[in-house]
Design an enzyme around this catalytic site. Structure first.
Site, PDB file in Angstrom:
ATOM      1  N   ARG A 101       4.435 -12.960   9.997  1.00  0.00           N
ATOM      2  CA  ARG A 101       5.133 -11.633   9.679  1.00  0.00           C
ATOM      3  C   ARG A 101       6.508 -11.742  10.459  1.00  0.00           C
ATOM      4  O   ARG A 101       6.638 -12.562  11.272  1.00  0.00           O
ATOM      5  CB  ARG A 101       4.393 -10.436  10.356  1.00  0.00           C
TER       6      ARG A 101
ATOM      7  N   LYS B  74       4.152   0.894   9.371  1.00  0.00           N
ATOM      8  CA  LYS B  74       4.078   2.376   8.789  1.00  0.00           C
ATOM      9  C   LYS B  74       3.530   3.290   9.557  1.00  0.00           C
ATOM     10  O   LYS B  74       4.237   4.642   9.758  1.00  0.00           O
ATOM     11  CB  LYS B  74       3.551   2.170   7.379  1.00  0.00           C
TER      12      LYS B  74
ATOM     13  N   GLU C  43       0.848  -1.128  -0.094  1.00  0.00           N
ATOM     14  CA  GLU C  43      -0.137  -0.065   0.041  1.00  0.00           C
ATOM     15  C   GLU C  43       1.022   1.293   0.112  1.00  0.00           C
ATOM     16  O   GLU C  43       1.910   1.257   0.873  1.00  0.00           O
ATOM     17  CB  GLU C  43      -0.795  -0.076   1.277  1.00  0.00           C
TER      18      GLU C  43
HETATM   19  P1  ATP Z   1       2.178  -2.011   8.054  1.00  0.00           P
HETATM   20  O1  ATP Z   1       1.826  -2.776   9.056  1.00  0.00           O
HETATM   21  O2  ATP Z   1       3.752  -1.689   8.401  1.00  0.00           O
HETATM   22  O3  ATP Z   1       1.502  -0.659   7.637  1.00  0.00           O
HETATM   23  P2  ATP Z   1       0.981  -3.417   5.962  1.00  0.00           P
HETATM   24  O4  ATP Z   1       1.036  -4.781   6.093  1.00  0.00           O
HETATM   25  O5  ATP Z   1      -0.121  -2.647   6.026  1.00  0.00           O
HETATM   26  O6  ATP Z   1       2.336  -3.192   6.805  1.00  0.00           O
HETATM   27  P3  ATP Z   1       1.423  -3.296   3.226  1.00  0.00           P
HETATM   28  O7  ATP Z   1       1.964  -2.318   2.135  1.00  0.00           O
HETATM   29  O8  ATP Z   1       0.091  -3.785   3.063  1.00  0.00           O
HETATM   30  O9  ATP Z   1       1.929  -3.090   4.632  1.00  0.00           O
HETATM   31  O10 ATP Z   1       2.257  -4.677   2.903  1.00  0.00           O
HETATM   32  C1  ATP Z   1       2.666  -5.302   1.893  1.00  0.00           C
HETATM   33  C2  ATP Z   1       3.009  -6.658   1.740  1.00  0.00           C
HETATM   34  O11 ATP Z   1       3.997  -6.765   2.788  1.00  0.00           O
HETATM   35  C3  ATP Z   1       1.811  -7.426   2.163  1.00  0.00           C
HETATM   36  O12 ATP Z   1       1.565  -8.605   1.724  1.00  0.00           O
HETATM   37  C4  ATP Z   1       2.127  -7.661   3.677  1.00  0.00           C
HETATM   38  O13 ATP Z   1       1.562  -8.797   4.302  1.00  0.00           O
HETATM   39  C5  ATP Z   1       3.579  -7.669   3.819  1.00  0.00           C
HETATM   40  N1  ATP Z   1       4.277  -7.349   5.172  1.00  0.00           N
HETATM   41  C6  ATP Z   1       4.011  -6.069   5.514  1.00  0.00           C
HETATM   42  N2  ATP Z   1       4.461  -6.331   6.860  1.00  0.00           N
HETATM   43  C7  ATP Z   1       5.112  -7.468   6.921  1.00  0.00           C
HETATM   44  C8  ATP Z   1       6.056  -8.268   7.910  1.00  0.00           C
HETATM   45  N3  ATP Z   1       6.163  -7.779   9.151  1.00  0.00           N
HETATM   46  N4  ATP Z   1       6.687  -9.414   7.563  1.00  0.00           N
HETATM   47  C9  ATP Z   1       6.430 -10.015   6.426  1.00  0.00           C
HETATM   48  N5  ATP Z   1       5.647  -9.263   5.477  1.00  0.00           N
HETATM   49  C10 ATP Z   1       5.039  -8.101   5.683  1.00  0.00           C
HETATM   50 MG    MG Z   2      -1.797  -3.376   4.603  1.00  0.00          MG
END
Ligand code: ATP
Ligand code: MG
Length: 553
Positions: A260, A270, A34
């Protein structure tokens, strides 16, 4: 590492079975960030997994921006994410994709759902909708708007799209089952009104699809075979499948979840990282103390060290926290092998070699790397005055201190053995200079009188060197789990996470330093030119990591 010898992780097993059974003929994955912030170490795991699998199985991986939330998204984030993926060593197939590319298609499919009586416009306020939803222990209740006619729903949805309602006035929901044990299946919202400008579609839309509605359909449109995400989406999988079964999608992707990556002494969300940036705790998303990919790059972490670290954490379905020292280990391992060596005195103390003629100049030589001959030899000017580190001199010391002490000898790395005679102090009693002598004939040899030096210290010529600034970093948080149990992570920010040394003395061979990889400043650690702030006339180095783990109890 040989791929055939390593045991397969559970996702690799699934893929190999799917290839063997013919469910798929070619693997296609995607990385779906995102664009609402910079990527962090957790995302690196998802990148290495998705792109790595595509590489291993000769498939492909798409980069898709999941841009369904216009208020928080920005073009700056899109650019940084592209850069981070490529820097980590991966390339997406073809053009980049945006979920917003599918807004027209998603809208049409929504109309199709309405026509089939599977979606309705609901006027419940967000609070009311929450009440109607029930809980984990109680079933929900049907919305009073659930049985609107197809015609009425089509008309209302068109009005939603045309901007005739205020935000929050109504939403489009799919009709599944308000008593479903999985709360995600209780008539989830698929469109909301948001009167916001979108960074890709401008003001074309004032209704936006939900993540759940958009994600799987994006996968289907792109022909993704394995849609890999983190465990928190497990509960959404039945809904993911429901859409695939109930829409005329062009392919049938499957979702798989893994745990994760969490790392201690930092935060990986983020939202929280943004707070650190917005409140000025750090200098930006790419501050070298941040667990962002751009922060780590700024600091001198190499793509290989991050890939190796991620690999070492495995792919499982069990949540846990990885010790940050495991990441630091990967960095040290890569840099120990690949970083050129140099000498830099961080806290200079002048040493005058009283028996060395004032006009004499020599050039010492030193290997670029102790066990690699593909690194150029270094030339080290030597003269009567040199700098050593303040910590490397004491007037008196016990036997454990193997550096320079009055009346004792020490070896200058790659140069002479010297013996200290006198410490000169200023009015406040601070030592400002040491007087010493070189022991003749000791470059690369032991002294003829048989009195050996106990230790080796680094040094830099006082008349022929480069001045530089060095920034030393420590962990950004003093607590191992800064945000555990809802704690405010801002309370455990380490006030000493940055220390700036402005008067460092660097060996001459680094007057135009390499900006591809950090150096090992011998005895001090690994240091990388600060690619943002460093100038040819004012060199700045970031300490990537010390030589040893000093945090280990
Ligand atoms: P955040 O919680 O930091 O905002 P998010 O999951 O909302 O992270 P996205 O941009 O939606 O961020 O994530 C893109 C991809 O990265 C998704 O497939 C998500 O599952 C993966 N991802 C995000 N954080 C992790 C993590 N800590 N470990 C492994 N994969 C991750
Ligand atoms: Mg997300």
């Amino acid at each position: 590492m040989s791929d055939n010898k390593k045991p397969l992780n559970f996702i690799e097993k699934i893929i190999e079975d799917d290839l063997a059974s013919g469910r798929i003929s070619r693997l296609k994955t995607r990385f779906p960030p995102e664009p609402n912030g910079y990527l962090h170490i957790g995302h690196a795991k998802s990148i290495c997994l998705n792109f790595g699998l595509a590489k291993k199985y000769k498939g492909s991986c798409n980069l898709r921006f999941d841009d369904t939330n216009p208020e928080k998204e920005d073009e700056e984030f899109v650019e940084s994410i592209k850069q981070d993926v490529q820097w980590l060593g991966f390339q997406w197939e073809g053009d980049i994709h945006f979920t917003s590319d599918y807004f027209d298609q998603l809208y049409e499919w929504a109309i199709g759902l309405i026509k089939e009586g599977k979606a309705y416009v609901c006027d419940l306020s967000p609070d009311e909708a929450r009440e109607y939803r029930g809980s984990l222990t109680e079933p929900g209740k049907n919305s009073p708007y659930r049985n609107r006619s197809v015609e009425e729903n089509l008309e209302l949805f068109e009005k939603m799209r045309a901007g005739e309602f205020d935000e929050g006035a109504c939403s489009l929901r799919v009709k599944i089952d308000m008593a479903h044990p999985n709360m995600q299946m209780r008539d989830p919202i698929i469109y909301r009104i948001k009167k916001a400008m979108h960074h890709q579609t401008g003001d074309k839309w004032c209704i936006y699809p939900s993540y759940d509605y958009a994600h799987g359909q994006g996968d289907a449109i792109e022909g993704i075979t394995h849609s890999i995400c983190t465990l928190e989406f497990e509960e959404h999988r039945p809904l993911y499948d429901w859409f695939i079964q109930n829409l005329p999608v062009p392919s049938e992707p499957h979702q798989y979840e893994f745990s994760r990556l969490n790392v201690n002494y930092t935060v990986t969300s983020k939202r929280k990282l943004k707070q650190l940036v917005d409140e000025g705790v750090v200098s930006g998303w790419d501050d070298p103390r941040m667990p962002t990919i751009s922060g780590m790059r700024h600091r001198g972490y190499t793509p290989k060290s991050i890939r190796d670290f991620v690999e070492s954490t495995g792919v499982t379905r069990t949540d846990g926290v990885v010790d940050v020292s495991q990441l630091e280990f990967s960095v040290r391992e890569d840099l120990n092998e690949n970083a050129p060596r140099a000498m830099c005195v961080l806290n200079p103390l002048k040493v005058v070699l009283t028996n060395y003629p004032e006009d004499k100049r020599e050039t010492m030589t030193a290997p670029g790397h102790p066990n690699r001959d593909d690194f150029a030899e270094r030339l080290l000017p030597f003269s009567r005055e040199i700098y050593i580190d303040r910590d490397d001199f004491r007037e008196e010391a016990n036997k454990k201190y193997k550096r320079l002490v009055l009346g004792k000898r020490v070896r200058l790395r790659n140069a002479y053995i010297i013996e200290a005679d006198e410490a000169i102090k200023d009015d406040s009693g601070e030592i400002i200079e040491v007087r010493a002598r070189v022991i003749e004939n000791t470059v690369g040899k032991n002294p003829e009188d048989g009195i050996k030096a106990k230790g080796v210290i680094h040094w830099v010529c006082a008349t022929n060197h480069v001045n530089c600034e060095v920034r030393l970093y420590d962990r950004l948080f003093t607590e191992e789990f800064p945000d555990a149990g809802g704690k405010d992570f801002m309370n455990s920010v380490n006030p000493e996470s940055l220390k700036v040394l402005t008067n460092c003395k660097l060996e001459m061979s680094l007057s135009k330093p390499n900006t591809d990889i950090p150096y090992q400043f011998e005895r001090e650690g690994y240091f990388f030119v600060d690619l943002k702030d460093s100038r040819p006339e004012h060199l700045i180095f970031n300490r990537t990591i010390g030589l040893r783990d000093t945090w280990n109890k």
